[in-house]
Design an enzyme around this catalytic site. Structure first.
Site, PDB file in Angstrom:
ATOM      1  N   CYS A 108      94.855  20.842 -46.435  1.00 43.79           N
ATOM      2  CA  CYS A 108      95.374  20.031 -45.334  1.00 43.79           C
ATOM      3  C   CYS A 108      96.637  20.745 -44.856  1.00 43.79           C
ATOM      4  CB  CYS A 108      95.675  18.628 -45.862  1.00 43.79           C
ATOM      5  SG  CYS A 108      96.495  17.584 -44.672  1.00 43.79           S
ATOM      6  N   CYS A 340      97.805  11.048 -46.559  1.00 42.69           N
ATOM      7  CA  CYS A 340      97.922  11.014 -45.095  1.00 42.69           C
ATOM      8  C   CYS A 340      99.148  10.223 -44.673  1.00 42.69           C
ATOM      9  CB  CYS A 340      96.735  10.295 -44.472  1.00 42.69           C
ATOM     10  SG  CYS A 340      95.224  11.163 -44.549  1.00 42.69           S
TER      11      CYS A 340
END
Ligand code: SAH
Length: 361
Positions: A108, A340
């Site tokens: 990510c 996230c």
């Protein structure tokens, strides 16, 4: 020349490197050799370019720098997720995360230092946008995470998601250049199909990408299909209303024939009513899509509380009844703030957890 005045050699294309060599009276193929060291071999030091003569290496050193990024700190979560604070050449820090599962290892990566969008539920929004990342800074994150994947999980990286800090479509030129390098045989040779770019939804940019026939997958952080609600939680929605977003997605699908993924968080009292569900089902009719319901990671704002699981079930049932695929995703790396929306450089100043391993990376 002082280092600060030298040009970053990785800002040069292969052609420009070849021209540089011609300009100093050397053969142009030296440009290809240096390019290979810089990208497919990811070398960050001219002295490591062993097929280049000492004299030429000296010349390179006089004219250029290699502005590489460094893993400044690593933290490993109980679930195997590794969060990295990456130090850029100018001292700024971004975060990049390795997420291992049974079938894949995903990087990510960040596209900006901080973020200019002001999503109310996202920790990164609290850092103002300092600057865009350069293509090589995005590329270096992937290289570093790939090394970690091999070192800790004995396998190369399989997927990349642009879901770290920043809004990739607000830095789309550099993101595209980085993806070119990541997917090129002269770079990491990864498949574009394994790359997902996640956006808060910038309609104009989505159309430009569609025109460029971008090959990666597109994910849109939707979180509400009602303008009034979406504007409250993602204020830029005022400038890019859902009607425009929907139109750009229809355009994207017409050009690429690739399904869109909608990311969706559900909060108490914000989007947990039947009308929110109905609006999402309706929005999903526009283009073939799937919905990823993500778990909310609290960032210390009492306005946002994860909705009851029964609401998630209601969303899931309604979407499935309308023939739309839904996945409900558990968050990873929460214990180290790597999940996230939790990337906010919180680790700066704390003692490194895995410092002893940094030398290997
Ligand atoms: N700017 C891009 C990419 C970064 S955010 C985008 O908006 O898509 C990556 C994902 O994390 C987005 O879907 C975002 O909505 C989500 N997210 C942000 N804050 C969160 C939080 N606190 N908990 C869970 N997900 C969050």
């Amino acid at each position: 020349m002082k280092n600060s005045e030298k040009k970053d050699i990785r800002a040069l294309s292969k052609e420009e490197l070849r021209e540089f060599f011609l300009s100093i009276g050397e053969e142009s193929f030296r440009g290809n050799q240096v390019y290979e060291w810089l990208w497919s071999k990811s070398v960050h030091d001219f002295s490591a370019m062993t097929n280049i003569s000492l004299e030429i290496r000296k010349k390179l050193e006089e004219c250029f720098v290699i502005n590489n990024i460094k893993v400044d700190k690593m933290q490993k979560s109980a679930d195997g997720t590794i969060k990295n604070a990456m130090r850029l050449h100018d001292g700024n820090i971004v975060e990049s995360v390795l997420i291992p599962t049974a079938s894949r290892t995903t990087a990510c990566v960040s596209s900006q230092v901080g973020c200019s969008l002001n999503c109310q539920f996202c920790a990164t929004a609290r850092l103002k946008r300092m600057r865009n990342l350069n293509p090589d800074e995005i590329y270096d994150q992937v290289v570093a995470i790939d090394k970690q994947s091999r070192l800790y999980y004995n396998r190369p990286l399989s997927n990349i998601v642009f879901m770290g800090m920043g809004e990739p479509l607000m830095n789309y030129r550099n993101v595209l250049l980085a993806i070119d390098k990541i997917t090129s045989p002269e770079g990491l040779n990864m498949s574009t199909k394994r790359i997902t770019v996640s956006t808060s939804g910038v309609p104009k940019m989505i159309k430009i990408l569609a025109d460029k026939e971008a090959k990666f997958k597109l994910a849109v952080s939707l979180h509400s299909a009602i303008d009034e609600t979406r504007t409250k939680i993602m204020p830029f929605n005022d400038n890019f209303p859902l009607k425009d977003l929907k139109e750009s997605l229809i355009y994207w699908y017409a050009k690429t024939k690739r399904k869109i993924t909608y990311e969706y968080l559900i909060w108490k009292g914000i989007n947990d009513e039947q009308r929110d569900i109905d609006a999402l089902v309706e929005f999903c009719q526009a283009v073939p899509c799937k919905v990823n319901v993500i778990e909310y990671n609290p960032i210390g704002d009492p306005r946002f509380q994860q909705a009851d699981p029964t609401v998630t079930d209601r969303y899931q049932n309604a979407l499935e009844a309308a023939g739309i695929t839904v996945t409900v995703r558990r968050s990873r790396g929460k214990d180290i703030d790597a999940a996230c929306g939790q990337l906010a450089n919180k680790s700066i100043g704390e003692a490194p957890v895995l410092k002893k391993d940094l030398g290997k990376l």
